[in-house]
Design a protein around this motif. Structure first.
Motif: not given
Length: 53
Positions: A4-17
């Motif tokens: 199942k594809i779970i679309p990312p929501e707020e708090g699911d990821f951050y961007l590395s430098k």
């Protein structure tokens, strides 16, 4: 079996430098399984050195 594809929501990821998307523990738990890629925030305890959980 298709996963199942779970679309990312707020708090699911951050961007590395470097600009890469880094998934958080929240996302991994929502997804419900370990992809065995050695993710930084894996809550399933996978160790890429031993290739085991």
């Amino acid at each position: 079996m298709m996963k199942k594809i779970i679309p990312p929501e707020e708090g699911d990821f951050y961007l590395s430098k470097e600009g890469y998307r880094v998934f958080t523990q929240q996302y991994h738990l929502k997804r419900g399984y370990c992809c065995e890629s050695g993710c930084r925030h894996c809550p399933y305890g996978f160790d890429p050195k031993t290739n085991r959980q």
